[in-house]
Design a protein around this motif. Structure first.
Motif, PDB file in Angstrom:
ATOM      1  N   SER A   1     -43.870 -44.536   9.791  1.00 51.37           N
ATOM      2  CA  SER A   1     -42.947 -44.578  10.928  1.00 51.37           C
ATOM      3  C   SER A   1     -41.740 -43.691  10.653  1.00 51.37           C
ATOM      4  N   ASP A   2     -41.277 -43.013  11.724  1.00 51.94           N
ATOM      5  CA  ASP A   2     -40.074 -42.202  11.612  1.00 51.94           C
ATOM      6  C   ASP A   2     -38.871 -42.920  12.210  1.00 51.94           C
ATOM      7  N   ALA A   3     -38.979 -44.243  12.372  1.00 54.87           N
ATOM      8  CA  ALA A   3     -37.864 -45.033  12.907  1.00 54.87           C
ATOM      9  C   ALA A   3     -36.695 -45.016  11.925  1.00 54.87           C
ATOM     10  N   LYS A   4     -35.513 -45.304  12.422  1.00 52.20           N
ATOM     11  CA  LYS A   4     -34.311 -45.307  11.600  1.00 52.20           C
ATOM     12  C   LYS A   4     -34.470 -46.306  10.452  1.00 52.20           C
ATOM     13  N   GLY A   5     -34.126 -45.864   9.261  1.00 54.67           N
ATOM     14  CA  GLY A   5     -34.223 -46.732   8.094  1.00 54.67           C
ATOM     15  C   GLY A   5     -35.536 -46.620   7.350  1.00 54.67           C
ATOM     16  N   GLU A   6     -36.543 -45.996   7.948  1.00 54.40           N
ATOM     17  CA  GLU A   6     -37.834 -45.824   7.285  1.00 54.40           C
ATOM     18  C   GLU A   6     -37.815 -44.530   6.462  1.00 54.40           C
ATOM     19  N   PRO A   7     -38.554 -44.500   5.357  1.00 54.61           N
ATOM     20  CA  PRO A   7     -38.554 -43.286   4.519  1.00 54.61           C
ATOM     21  C   PRO A   7     -39.189 -42.097   5.237  1.00 54.61           C
ATOM     22  N   LEU A   8     -38.603 -40.930   5.015  1.00 60.36           N
ATOM     23  CA  LEU A   8     -39.125 -39.696   5.602  1.00 60.36           C
ATOM     24  C   LEU A   8     -39.653 -38.740   4.533  1.00 60.36           C
ATOM     25  N   ASN A   9     -39.276 -38.948   3.307  1.00 57.61           N
ATOM     26  CA  ASN A   9     -39.695 -38.070   2.217  1.00 57.61           C
ATOM     27  C   ASN A   9     -40.682 -38.784   1.308  1.00 57.61           C
ATOM     28  N   TYR A  10     -41.757 -38.086   0.983  1.00 58.64           N
ATOM     29  CA  TYR A  10     -42.841 -38.693   0.204  1.00 58.64           C
ATOM     30  C   TYR A  10     -43.269 -37.762  -0.920  1.00 58.64           C
ATOM     31  N   ARG A  11     -43.765 -38.362  -1.994  1.00 58.82           N
ATOM     32  CA  ARG A  11     -44.439 -37.632  -3.054  1.00 58.82           C
ATOM     33  C   ARG A  11     -45.935 -37.754  -2.818  1.00 58.82           C
ATOM     34  N   VAL A  12     -46.660 -36.720  -3.186  1.00 63.49           N
ATOM     35  CA  VAL A  12     -48.102 -36.697  -2.977  1.00 63.49           C
ATOM     36  C   VAL A  12     -48.798 -36.802  -4.340  1.00 63.49           C
ATOM     37  N   PHE A  13     -49.768 -37.713  -4.438  1.00 65.88           N
ATOM     38  CA  PHE A  13     -50.469 -37.970  -5.690  1.00 65.88           C
ATOM     39  C   PHE A  13     -51.976 -38.003  -5.482  1.00 65.88           C
ATOM     40  N   ARG A  14     -52.676 -37.917  -6.616  1.00 74.93           N
ATOM     41  CA  ARG A  14     -54.142 -37.988  -6.600  1.00 74.93           C
ATOM     42  C   ARG A  14     -54.641 -38.619  -7.902  1.00 74.93           C
ATOM     43  N   ASN A  15     -55.869 -39.131  -7.850  1.00 74.44           N
ATOM     44  CA  ASN A  15     -56.579 -39.585  -9.059  1.00 74.44           C
ATOM     45  C   ASN A  15     -55.780 -40.576  -9.894  1.00 74.44           C
ATOM     46  N   ALA A  16     -55.732 -41.810  -9.425  1.00 73.64           N
ATOM     47  CA  ALA A  16     -55.077 -42.856 -10.204  1.00 73.64           C
ATOM     48  C   ALA A  16     -55.957 -43.194 -11.404  1.00 73.64           C
ATOM     49  N   THR A  17     -55.572 -42.707 -12.573  1.00 74.09           N
ATOM     50  CA  THR A  17     -56.364 -42.889 -13.788  1.00 74.09           C
ATOM     51  C   THR A  17     -55.968 -44.179 -14.493  1.00 74.09           C
ATOM     52  N   PRO A  18     -56.928 -45.056 -14.810  1.00 73.54           N
ATOM     53  CA  PRO A  18     -56.579 -46.308 -15.495  1.00 73.54           C
ATOM     54  C   PRO A  18     -56.085 -46.055 -16.910  1.00 73.54           C
ATOM     55  N   LEU A  19     -55.029 -46.755 -17.296  1.00 75.64           N
ATOM     56  CA  LEU A  19     -54.476 -46.678 -18.643  1.00 75.64           C
ATOM     57  C   LEU A  19     -54.758 -48.002 -19.343  1.00 75.64           C
ATOM     58  N   LYS A  20     -55.555 -47.952 -20.414  1.00 79.31           N
ATOM     59  CA  LYS A  20     -55.978 -49.158 -21.113  1.00 79.31           C
ATOM     60  C   LYS A  20     -55.206 -49.344 -22.413  1.00 79.31           C
ATOM     61  N   ASP A  21     -54.949 -50.594 -22.742  1.00 77.35           N
ATOM     62  CA  ASP A  21     -54.349 -50.916 -24.020  1.00 77.35           C
ATOM     63  C   ASP A  21     -55.359 -50.579 -25.112  1.00 77.35           C
ATOM     64  N   PRO A  22     -54.980 -49.756 -26.103  1.00 77.76           N
ATOM     65  CA  PRO A  22     -55.937 -49.366 -27.147  1.00 77.76           C
ATOM     66  C   PRO A  22     -56.509 -50.543 -27.919  1.00 77.76           C
ATOM     67  N   ALA A  23     -55.750 -51.635 -28.011  1.00 77.88           N
ATOM     68  CA  ALA A  23     -56.201 -52.785 -28.796  1.00 77.88           C
ATOM     69  C   ALA A  23     -56.991 -53.784 -27.960  1.00 77.88           C
ATOM     70  N   THR A  24     -56.425 -54.212 -26.820  1.00 78.71           N
ATOM     71  CA  THR A  24     -57.053 -55.276 -26.018  1.00 78.71           C
ATOM     72  C   THR A  24     -57.990 -54.743 -24.941  1.00 78.71           C
ATOM     73  N   LYS A  25     -57.902 -53.447 -24.634  1.00 75.84           N
ATOM     74  CA  LYS A  25     -58.688 -52.798 -23.576  1.00 75.84           C
ATOM     75  C   LYS A  25     -58.280 -53.267 -22.179  1.00 75.84           C
ATOM     76  N   GLU A  26     -57.179 -54.014 -22.067  1.00 79.40           N
ATOM     77  CA  GLU A  26     -56.679 -54.437 -20.763  1.00 79.40           C
ATOM     78  C   GLU A  26     -56.163 -53.218 -19.997  1.00 79.40           C
ATOM     79  N   ILE A  27     -56.454 -53.152 -18.704  1.00 79.30           N
ATOM     80  CA  ILE A  27     -55.904 -52.081 -17.866  1.00 79.30           C
ATOM     81  C   ILE A  27     -54.466 -52.448 -17.533  1.00 79.30           C
ATOM     82  N   LEU A  28     -53.531 -51.681 -18.056  1.00 76.51           N
ATOM     83  CA  LEU A  28     -52.115 -51.984 -17.907  1.00 76.51           C
ATOM     84  C   LEU A  28     -51.511 -51.363 -16.652  1.00 76.51           C
ATOM     85  N   GLY A  29     -52.171 -50.377 -16.085  1.00 71.53           N
ATOM     86  CA  GLY A  29     -51.684 -49.718 -14.889  1.00 71.53           C
ATOM     87  C   GLY A  29     -52.491 -48.468 -14.612  1.00 71.53           C
TER      88      GLY A  29
END
Length: 403
Positions: A208-236
């Motif tokens: 939305s371009d309504a007042k108060g809504e963000p107008l500037n954005y960053r563009v991203f691709r390929n959300a790569t999983p980051l795993k804990d080397p020890a527990t193998k849990e996906i941290l983000g």
């Protein structure tokens, strides 16, 4: 954004760390009770000569291009121990926020203790608090010449590019759905179309371009999983930064000429403003966050801290060198904060003991390999800058408190 410039007749090198920010803005940052207590204690008696760097100079003139980290390292063995450096100046400096090129620092080593001052001690007696001054006019340009804690160009790119999100957030983020004239790749100056809503009506939010809504954005691709080397849990998930876009018109829907026909979806219009890499349909948009004025005050964690390096920033990079960025498996939930300095440990190799007939497996000790400083934190992960390094840093290497 308001620019603040102060006049200081004497400025402490260490408390200058408190005011060092990325960018040209100067602010007064809070001093924690622990830092104040340490500085007060040191100020009463100075610092033992054993705590000084082996080649600490008797005097030093601040130069353009210096950083507070480098100057601290000239006087102390451990540059992150800024409270000691501040305490050495506590009585000498009343308004210590920044240091500037041309200022002189003097090291007084009388009585077996070290005191750092911004004026030279009297030759025939102990230092005096009486300072003779004469009226003068000081001019300062709007281009702040203060010495930063670290070279700003080292960290600034990662403040706008680096992004770690959870899987659900990234899956629900707005995405580019089409380009003009059937284009496949988009770059700076191109117009494209994006949507925030999904057909289930529950995922995402309409752009939305309504007042108060963000107008500037960053563009991203390929959300790569980051795993804990020890527990193998996906941290983000770490997303690949492509560029920036500006919202021109928000998305909407309109009823077709036939009342029975479903409403037509009209995507939002965006213009590509910055292009680091070419973009395409499916790439994601994340609202530009507010500009942060962060104080990078190098200091050791108050509590024991240890962990491992999860990733080296850059898809084609295996080893990190000085001034490169790594991702570590500790974050806000673990008590990590901006400015925390840790020692890097090189992971000792596992190999067979060929001097033993049974050839048992042995694990070589981890060896200290350098220092890193945290500059951006997330819930479970953080970005850290490699400050000093003996050998390359790789995924799996450990870090601990520097003391």
């Amino acid at each position: 954004m308001q620019y603040m410039f102060g006049r200081f007749s004497h400025i402490s090198i260490a408390v200058a760390l408190l005011g060092a920010t990325v960018g040209l803005q100067a602010q007064n940052f809070p001093i924690t009770p622990g830092q104040k207590a340490t500085a007060t204690q040191v100020a009463q008696a100075g610092v033992p000569l054993s705590e000084l760097a082996p080649n600490a100079p008797d005097e030093y003139t601040v130069k353009r291009g210096d950083t507070l980290w480098a100057i601290s390292g000239l006087f102390l063995k451990s540059p992150w121990r800024w409270p000691e450096l501040w305490g050495m100046n506590l009585q000498d400096i009343r308004n210590p926020h920044r240091i500037y090129p041309g200022q002189q620092l003097y090291l007084d080593k009388t009585g077996g203790r070290a005191t750092l001052r911004t004026r030279q001690a009297a030759i025939d007696g102990p230092p005096t608090d009486v300072v003779r001054v004469s009226p003068r006019t000081r001019y300062e340009s709007l281009a702040d010449t203060a010495i930063p804690a670290l070279a700003p160009n080292v960290i600034e790119p990662f403040l706008s590019e680096a992004l770690i999100v959870d899987e659900a957030t990234f899956a629900a983020s707005p995405r580019i759905v089409a380009a003009q004239e059937g284009r496949v790749l988009l770059s700076r100056g191109d117009r494209a179309y994006a949507r925030g809503e999904y057909s289930d009506g529950k995922t995402g939010k309409a752009l939305s371009d309504a007042k108060g809504e963000p107008l500037n954005y960053r563009v991203f691709r390929n959300a790569t999983p980051l795993k804990d080397p020890a527990t193998k849990e996906i941290l983000g998930y770490e997303a690949q930064f492509l560029g920036k876009a500006e919202l021109v018109r928000g998305e909407s829907s309109r009823q077709g000429s036939d009342d029975k026909a479903p409403a037509e979806i009209v995507p939002a219009t965006i213009d590509i403003m910055v292009s680091k890499e070419e973009m395409r349909v499916g790439d994601r948009l994340v609202a530009e966050p507010p500009r942060e004025l962060l104080s990078y005050v190098p200091h050791a964690p108050a509590l024991p801290m240890e962990g491992q390096i999860v990733s080296v920033y850059g898809s084609a990079v295996t080893y990190a060198a000085a001034n490169q960025v790594v991702v570590i498996n500790r974050g806000l939930r673990d008590g990590l904060e901006h400015g925390h300095v840790m020692a890097i440990l090189k992971d000792g190799a596992r190999l067979a003991d060929r001097t033993d007939g049974a050839k048992p497996q042995i694990k070589l000790p981890n060896e200290r390999n350098g220092l890193l400083m945290v500059f951006k934190t997330f819930d479970k992960l953080s970005y850290a800058l490699v400050l000093q390094i003996t050998d390359g840093v790789k995924v799996g290497d450990r870090f601990v408190n520097p003391n």
